[in-house]
Design an enzyme around this catalytic site. Structure first.
Site, PDB file in Angstrom:
ATOM      1  N   PRO A  25       0.689  -1.049  -0.027  1.00  0.00           N
ATOM      2  CA  PRO A  25       0.199   0.464  -0.810  1.00  0.00           C
ATOM      3  C   PRO A  25       0.589   1.278  -0.026  1.00  0.00           C
ATOM      4  O   PRO A  25       1.570   1.621   0.791  1.00  0.00           O
ATOM      5  CB  PRO A  25      -1.223   0.089   1.549  1.00  0.00           C
ATOM      6  N   LEU A  26       0.346   2.043  -0.664  1.00  0.00           N
ATOM      7  CA  LEU A  26       1.041   3.852  -1.503  1.00  0.00           C
ATOM      8  C   LEU A  26       0.694   4.731  -1.321  1.00  0.00           C
ATOM      9  O   LEU A  26      -0.314   4.607  -2.380  1.00  0.00           O
ATOM     10  CB  LEU A  26       2.168   3.047  -2.366  1.00  0.00           C
ATOM     11  N   THR A  27       0.640   5.284  -0.539  1.00  0.00           N
ATOM     12  CA  THR A  27      -0.112   6.578  -0.536  1.00  0.00           C
ATOM     13  C   THR A  27      -0.035   7.282  -1.350  1.00  0.00           C
ATOM     14  O   THR A  27       1.276   8.174  -1.194  1.00  0.00           O
ATOM     15  CB  THR A  27      -0.006   7.371   0.853  1.00  0.00           C
ATOM     16  N   ALA A  61      -3.591   2.734   1.559  1.00  0.00           N
ATOM     17  CA  ALA A  61      -5.018   3.646   2.584  1.00  0.00           C
ATOM     18  C   ALA A  61      -5.772   4.381   2.019  1.00  0.00           C
ATOM     19  O   ALA A  61      -5.888   5.466   1.448  1.00  0.00           O
ATOM     20  CB  ALA A  61      -4.500   4.187   3.780  1.00  0.00           C
ATOM     21  N   GLN A 103      -6.679  -1.659   0.947  1.00  0.00           N
ATOM     22  CA  GLN A 103      -6.347  -1.335   2.766  1.00  0.00           C
ATOM     23  C   GLN A 103      -7.714  -0.297   3.013  1.00  0.00           C
ATOM     24  O   GLN A 103      -7.507   1.031   2.488  1.00  0.00           O
ATOM     25  CB  GLN A 103      -4.762  -0.576   3.007  1.00  0.00           C
ATOM     26  N   HIS A 169      -6.229  -2.152   8.845  1.00  0.00           N
ATOM     27  CA  HIS A 169      -4.963  -1.409   8.744  1.00  0.00           C
ATOM     28  C   HIS A 169      -4.911  -0.604  10.328  1.00  0.00           C
ATOM     29  O   HIS A 169      -5.667  -0.051  10.999  1.00  0.00           O
ATOM     30  CB  HIS A 169      -4.224   0.238   7.837  1.00  0.00           C
ATOM     31  N   TYR A 174      -1.541   4.698  13.335  1.00  0.00           N
ATOM     32  CA  TYR A 174      -3.382   5.496  13.051  1.00  0.00           C
ATOM     33  C   TYR A 174      -4.363   4.362  13.837  1.00  0.00           C
ATOM     34  O   TYR A 174      -4.299   3.604  15.247  1.00  0.00           O
ATOM     35  CB  TYR A 174      -3.918   4.205  11.712  1.00  0.00           C
ATOM     36  N   ARG A 264      13.468  -2.522  10.657  1.00  0.00           N
ATOM     37  CA  ARG A 264      14.610  -0.959  10.435  1.00  0.00           C
ATOM     38  C   ARG A 264      13.588  -0.911   8.610  1.00  0.00           C
ATOM     39  O   ARG A 264      13.750  -1.079   8.428  1.00  0.00           O
ATOM     40  CB  ARG A 264      15.279  -1.439   9.684  1.00  0.00           C
ATOM     41  N   GLY A 321       6.954  -1.781  -2.099  1.00  0.00           N
ATOM     42  CA  GLY A 321       6.723  -0.255  -2.881  1.00  0.00           C
ATOM     43  C   GLY A 321       6.891   0.193  -3.245  1.00  0.00           C
ATOM     44  O   GLY A 321       6.949   0.208  -4.372  1.00  0.00           O
TER      45      GLY A 321
END
Length: 369
Positions: A25-27, A61, A103, A169, A174, A264, A321
């Site tokens: 998932p990538l805003t 998201a 998502q 999510h 969040y 990480r 991503g």
């Protein structure tokens, strides 16, 4: 030569995937600022470019309600216009034989309508600018139950829009993460204090969504070690998320998958995962051992680390991503060991097609005579 585990089939929900590379998932901020609907022509092309036969995509998201606090320019799944726009996206992915989950999120105290487990504001500055975070209102029990039903309705809307399932999510600081973590959750009722209580809302949301759309169309994402939005401040990490994983495996063993972020990983920087420097105290292995189904791990993977992870963990898929942004044909590049194109961080969140639809497919370098 035998087929690498990364390119062996695996069952996810009702579907058999042909490989284990997942688009994370990538805003991207490519939604209508007024309606919250994804810009259908542009967004459908973006996901279609990255879809593969038998491959899984997880969307950016997506807000479950107008009150979820999502930033302007990010999408929602709570009105008819949004559902119609998302239908164009799912149709494009399915035409290529791909699988796509949505998502769904509520930002809680990290959003524009700040509510949370407790009335404690995020002290660190917003990673996207805009000044300090406002102090949230602690949710009442009725408020918790109302938001649970918003997750349910969002999941139903996603299925109506043609999605194969939803990923809840519950990470990155969040709302659901704000209940899990004791550094944020100072409640003294049945939603605070003990590990069981702090995980209660998450388990209720999973149960309600799974009942509405089916366990095999329901998934969830966690980020046990993330300090994003002031999270992970002395948390008993392994104990807390082991409890969650154990409960999900007992009560919902047929969820489509669990999705965990590696320790990480910095969401706003370009730190790379170094498997050789793995610290057993922050490994995802305790959670893998407790979960019987498909397990997705995300953490700035590159091709070789993705191959390595799939070989080490039989039920593991690998979410990638940032490299998926700049390589729409990433699966072919990884399969064939082709060079990856670099991404441009400056266009991650900018509106328009630049840095969104214009990344090239792989072209072999001409051989000199």
């Amino acid at each position: 030569m035998s087929t690498p585990a990364l390119f062996k089939p695996i069952q996810v929900g009702q579907h058999t995937l042909k490989h284990r590379i997942v688009m994370a998932p990538l805003t991207r901020f490519r939604a209508d600022p007024t309606t919250g609907a994804p810009l259908p022509d542009m967004v459908s092309q973006y996901y279609e470019q990255r879809a593969t036969a038998g491959g899984l995509i997880i969307t950016e998201a997506t807000a479950i309600s107008p009150g979820a606090g999502a930033p302007i320019g990010t999408p929602g799944i709570y009105n008819a216009e949004q559902i119609k726009a998302w239908q164009q996206v799912t149709t494009a992915v399915h035409k290529k034989g791909g699988l796509i989950f949505m998502q769904v999120w509520h930002l809680g105290r990290a959003g524009s309508n700040p509510v949370s487990s407790s009335d404690i504001a995020i002290a660190s500055p917003s990673p996207l600018g805009g000044g300090a975070f406002d102090r949230p209102q602690a949710l009442s029990v009725d408020g918790i139950l109302a938001i649970t039903q918003e997750f349910v309705q969002a999941a139903k809307n996603a299925i109506e829009a043609g999605f194969d399932g939803v990923e809840i999510h519950a990470g990155n600081g969040y709302l659901l993460d704000q209940f899990i973590q004791a550094s944020c959750n100072k409640r003294t009722d049945e939603y605070g204090g003990s590990t069981e209580n702090r995980c209660r809302m998450v388990m209720q949301v999973v149960a309600a969504v799974a009942q509405a759309i089916g366990d095999n169309k329901t998934a969830i994402r966690f980020s046990p070690w993330s300090d994003f939005h002031d999270m992970h401040q002395g948390e008993p990490t392994v104990d807390t998320w082991s409890y969650l994983t154990r409960q999900l495996n007992t009560h919902h063993p047929h969820l489509a998958y669990l999705h965990f972020m590696e320790a990480r990983i910095n969401l706003m920087e370009d730190d790379r995962l170094d498997e050789e420097a793995d610290d057993s105290t922050c490994s995802l292995d305790p959670f893998r051992a407790l979960w019987s189904g498909p397990f997705i791990s995300a953490g700035n993977y590159r091709p070789q680390s993705a191959y390595n992870r799939a070989e080490k963990s039989p039920n593991n898929l690998v979410a990638m991503g940032r490299v998926f942004i700049s390589n729409p044909d990433l699966v072919d590049r990884v399969r064939n060991h082709w060079t990856l194109s670099p991404y441009c961080r400056a266009t991650f969140y900018s509106p328009g097609p630049d840095g969104y639809l214009d990344y090239p497919y792989y072209t072999p370098t001409p051989q000199l005579d």
